[in-house]
Design a protein around this motif. Sequence first.
Motif, PDB file in Angstrom:
ATOM      1  N   VAL A   1      91.596  61.493  84.890  1.00  0.00           N
ATOM      2  CA  VAL A   1      92.260  60.834  83.764  1.00  0.00           C
ATOM      3  C   VAL A   1      93.405  61.693  83.244  1.00  0.00           C
ATOM      4  O   VAL A   1      94.520  61.208  83.009  1.00  0.00           O
ATOM      5  N   ILE A   2      93.117  62.982  83.064  1.00  0.00           N
ATOM      6  CA  ILE A   2      94.139  63.887  82.531  1.00  0.00           C
ATOM      7  C   ILE A   2      95.355  63.923  83.448  1.00  0.00           C
ATOM      8  O   ILE A   2      96.513  63.863  82.995  1.00  0.00           O
ATOM      9  N   ALA A   3      95.093  63.993  84.766  1.00  0.00           N
ATOM     10  CA  ALA A   3      96.201  64.041  85.716  1.00  0.00           C
ATOM     11  C   ALA A   3      96.995  62.732  85.708  1.00  0.00           C
ATOM     12  O   ALA A   3      98.233  62.737  85.713  1.00  0.00           O
ATOM     13  N   ALA A   4      96.297  61.605  85.669  1.00  0.00           N
ATOM     14  CA  ALA A   4      96.976  60.315  85.711  1.00  0.00           C
ATOM     15  C   ALA A   4      97.826  60.084  84.471  1.00  0.00           C
ATOM     16  O   ALA A   4      98.877  59.435  84.536  1.00  0.00           O
ATOM     17  N   LEU A   5      97.383  60.602  83.338  1.00  0.00           N
ATOM     18  CA  LEU A   5      98.131  60.423  82.089  1.00  0.00           C
ATOM     19  C   LEU A   5      99.209  61.484  81.896  1.00  0.00           C
ATOM     20  O   LEU A   5      99.996  61.403  80.948  1.00  0.00           O
ATOM     21  N   GLY A   6      99.220  62.476  82.774  1.00  0.00           N
ATOM     22  CA  GLY A   6     100.239  63.516  82.674  1.00  0.00           C
ATOM     23  C   GLY A   6     100.017  64.471  81.519  1.00  0.00           C
ATOM     24  O   GLY A   6     100.979  65.096  81.034  1.00  0.00           O
ATOM     25  N   TRP A   7      98.779  64.601  81.093  1.00  0.00           N
ATOM     26  CA  TRP A   7      98.485  65.521  79.991  1.00  0.00           C
ATOM     27  C   TRP A   7      98.381  66.947  80.529  1.00  0.00           C
ATOM     28  O   TRP A   7      97.713  67.192  81.535  1.00  0.00           O
ATOM     29  N   ARG A   8      98.999  67.871  79.864  1.00  0.00           N
ATOM     30  CA  ARG A   8      98.886  69.286  80.239  1.00  0.00           C
ATOM     31  C   ARG A   8      97.787  69.922  79.389  1.00  0.00           C
ATOM     32  O   ARG A   8      98.056  70.699  78.470  1.00  0.00           O
ATOM     33  N   MET A   9      96.556  69.542  79.694  1.00  0.00           N
ATOM     34  CA  MET A   9      95.398  69.988  78.902  1.00  0.00           C
ATOM     35  C   MET A   9      94.208  70.163  79.824  1.00  0.00           C
ATOM     36  O   MET A   9      94.134  69.546  80.897  1.00  0.00           O
TER      37      MET A   9
ATOM     38  N   PRO B   1      89.895  69.636  79.916  1.00  0.00           N
ATOM     39  CA  PRO B   1      89.071  68.567  79.342  1.00  0.00           C
ATOM     40  C   PRO B   1      88.722  68.771  77.873  1.00  0.00           C
ATOM     41  O   PRO B   1      88.691  67.787  77.106  1.00  0.00           O
ATOM     42  N   GLN B   2      88.455  69.987  77.456  1.00  0.00           N
ATOM     43  CA  GLN B   2      88.114  70.215  76.050  1.00  0.00           C
ATOM     44  C   GLN B   2      89.306  69.945  75.140  1.00  0.00           C
ATOM     45  O   GLN B   2      89.178  69.335  74.074  1.00  0.00           O
ATOM     46  N   GLU B   3      90.485  70.387  75.558  1.00  0.00           N
ATOM     47  CA  GLU B   3      91.689  70.110  74.774  1.00  0.00           C
ATOM     48  C   GLU B   3      91.984  68.614  74.741  1.00  0.00           C
ATOM     49  O   GLU B   3      92.373  68.066  73.698  1.00  0.00           O
ATOM     50  N   ALA B   4      91.759  67.948  75.872  1.00  0.00           N
ATOM     51  CA  ALA B   4      91.986  66.504  75.923  1.00  0.00           C
ATOM     52  C   ALA B   4      91.047  65.775  74.971  1.00  0.00           C
ATOM     53  O   ALA B   4      91.456  64.847  74.267  1.00  0.00           O
ATOM     54  N   TRP B   5      89.787  66.211  74.938  1.00  0.00           N
ATOM     55  CA  TRP B   5      88.841  65.547  74.039  1.00  0.00           C
ATOM     56  C   TRP B   5      89.218  65.773  72.579  1.00  0.00           C
ATOM     57  O   TRP B   5      89.118  64.861  71.759  1.00  0.00           O
ATOM     58  N   ARG B   6      89.652  66.953  72.235  1.00  0.00           N
ATOM     59  CA  ARG B   6      90.076  67.203  70.854  1.00  0.00           C
ATOM     60  C   ARG B   6      91.254  66.296  70.487  1.00  0.00           C
ATOM     61  O   ARG B   6      91.344  65.788  69.367  1.00  0.00           O
ATOM     62  N   HIS B   7      92.145  66.099  71.452  1.00  0.00           N
ATOM     63  CA  HIS B   7      93.283  65.196  71.231  1.00  0.00           C
ATOM     64  C   HIS B   7      92.788  63.769  71.014  1.00  0.00           C
ATOM     65  O   HIS B   7      93.240  63.072  70.088  1.00  0.00           O
ATOM     66  N   ILE B   8      91.873  63.324  71.850  1.00  0.00           N
ATOM     67  CA  ILE B   8      91.349  61.958  71.746  1.00  0.00           C
ATOM     68  C   ILE B   8      90.616  61.773  70.426  1.00  0.00           C
ATOM     69  O   ILE B   8      90.853  60.809  69.687  1.00  0.00           O
ATOM     70  N   LEU B   9      89.720  62.698  70.105  1.00  0.00           N
ATOM     71  CA  LEU B   9      88.932  62.582  68.876  1.00  0.00           C
ATOM     72  C   LEU B   9      89.825  62.606  67.643  1.00  0.00           C
ATOM     73  O   LEU B   9      89.554  61.917  66.650  1.00  0.00           O
ATOM     74  N   GLY B  10      90.904  63.370  67.707  1.00  0.00           N
ATOM     75  CA  GLY B  10      91.807  63.449  66.568  1.00  0.00           C
ATOM     76  C   GLY B  10      92.537  62.145  66.302  1.00  0.00           C
ATOM     77  O   GLY B  10      93.005  61.915  65.178  1.00  0.00           O
ATOM     78  N   ARG B  11      92.643  61.282  67.311  1.00  0.00           N
ATOM     79  CA  ARG B  11      93.315  60.000  67.123  1.00  0.00           C
ATOM     80  C   ARG B  11      92.369  58.906  66.639  1.00  0.00           C
ATOM     81  O   ARG B  11      92.805  57.805  66.313  1.00  0.00           O
ATOM     82  N   VAL B  12      91.078  59.199  66.631  1.00  0.00           N
ATOM     83  CA  VAL B  12      90.087  58.227  66.164  1.00  0.00           C
ATOM     84  C   VAL B  12      89.888  58.426  64.670  1.00  0.00           C
ATOM     85  O   VAL B  12      89.503  59.501  64.220  1.00  0.00           O
ATOM     86  N   GLN B  13      90.159  57.389  63.890  1.00  0.00           N
ATOM     87  CA  GLN B  13      90.039  57.477  62.442  1.00  0.00           C
ATOM     88  C   GLN B  13      88.918  56.598  61.887  1.00  0.00           C
ATOM     89  O   GLN B  13      88.203  57.012  60.981  1.00  0.00           O
ATOM     90  N   THR B  14      88.767  55.399  62.407  1.00  0.00           N
ATOM     91  CA  THR B  14      87.742  54.474  61.930  1.00  0.00           C
ATOM     92  C   THR B  14      87.146  53.721  63.109  1.00  0.00           C
ATOM     93  O   THR B  14      87.594  53.860  64.252  1.00  0.00           O
ATOM     94  N   TYR B  15      86.134  52.892  62.788  1.00  0.00           N
ATOM     95  CA  TYR B  15      85.494  52.073  63.802  1.00  0.00           C
ATOM     96  C   TYR B  15      86.486  51.182  64.538  1.00  0.00           C
ATOM     97  O   TYR B  15      86.258  50.799  65.694  1.00  0.00           O
TER      98      TYR B  15
END
Length: 271
Positions: free
Chosen positions: A222-230, A232-246
């Motif tokens: 997933v990280i490679a396909a999205l071009g993220w330079r992260m 897995p732990q950094e990617a998860w922190r990024h994902i979790l940070g974008r989640v605000q509500t249900y």
Amino acid sequence: MYGQDVLSGDWRRPKKGQIPKIPAELDLVVEDAEGRFCGAVVACDKEGVTLEDRHGRRRLFPLTPAGFLLDGKPVTLVRPAAAPQAPRRSASGSVAVEGLRARVARESRIYVEGVHDASLVEKIWGHDLRVEGVVVEYLEGVDDLPAIVAEFAPEPGRRLGVLVDHLVPGSKESRIASQVSGDDVLVVGHPYVDVWQAVKPSALDIPAWPNVPRGVPWKEGVIAALGWRMDPQEAWRHILGRVQTYADLQPELLGRVEELIDFVTTPHPSP
């Protein structure tokens, strides 16, 4: 001969009753008492009421008794009552309990597969879980679930709810779930390979979660396909940070977590 002078006395006060008090609601059109300025209410606070005329000119007037004319009749403008505030909502959408003190933990528990699942559940349902006194723990996989359930020894009043990834017919997870499910054990899951996919792509500004070829570690793919330079732990922190509500989560996860909370907080009825 002609009786009392019609211009004598206070013309602002009606002969009968009191001068009406009118809330200075937005867009209410009034004149000042002298009839020199006519406009709509655009603001009202402790300093007074601000009127705006049809040319866009604004003037501030004090909230004095009988200080305005409404339809040619004297009125007293007063500050409008504050609108009742809607109850504050938690991230899960439930009514937030103000001044919450966490309830003593129940014996019942919710288990999730991994630390990412646990952090996501905490972020969205943490308030609800503290209200109900429910502890969430993570398993680091489901392979040992039968032994974990046996050690937990569920019974009425001590129920166990389990959330697993990729719970689809014919999967390893579904076979394990069938071994442990019972009156006081509920195993539910979502169809996604990983809990990352339970986050809506729109929350991350991506069009969709990419398809990862078989044999490629899913998170790294997933990280490679999205071009993220992260990593897995950094990617998860990024994902979790974008989640605000249900609203940032897929309904397939929302419903299952709510189901588990209901299950572990409702004792199994006695026979």
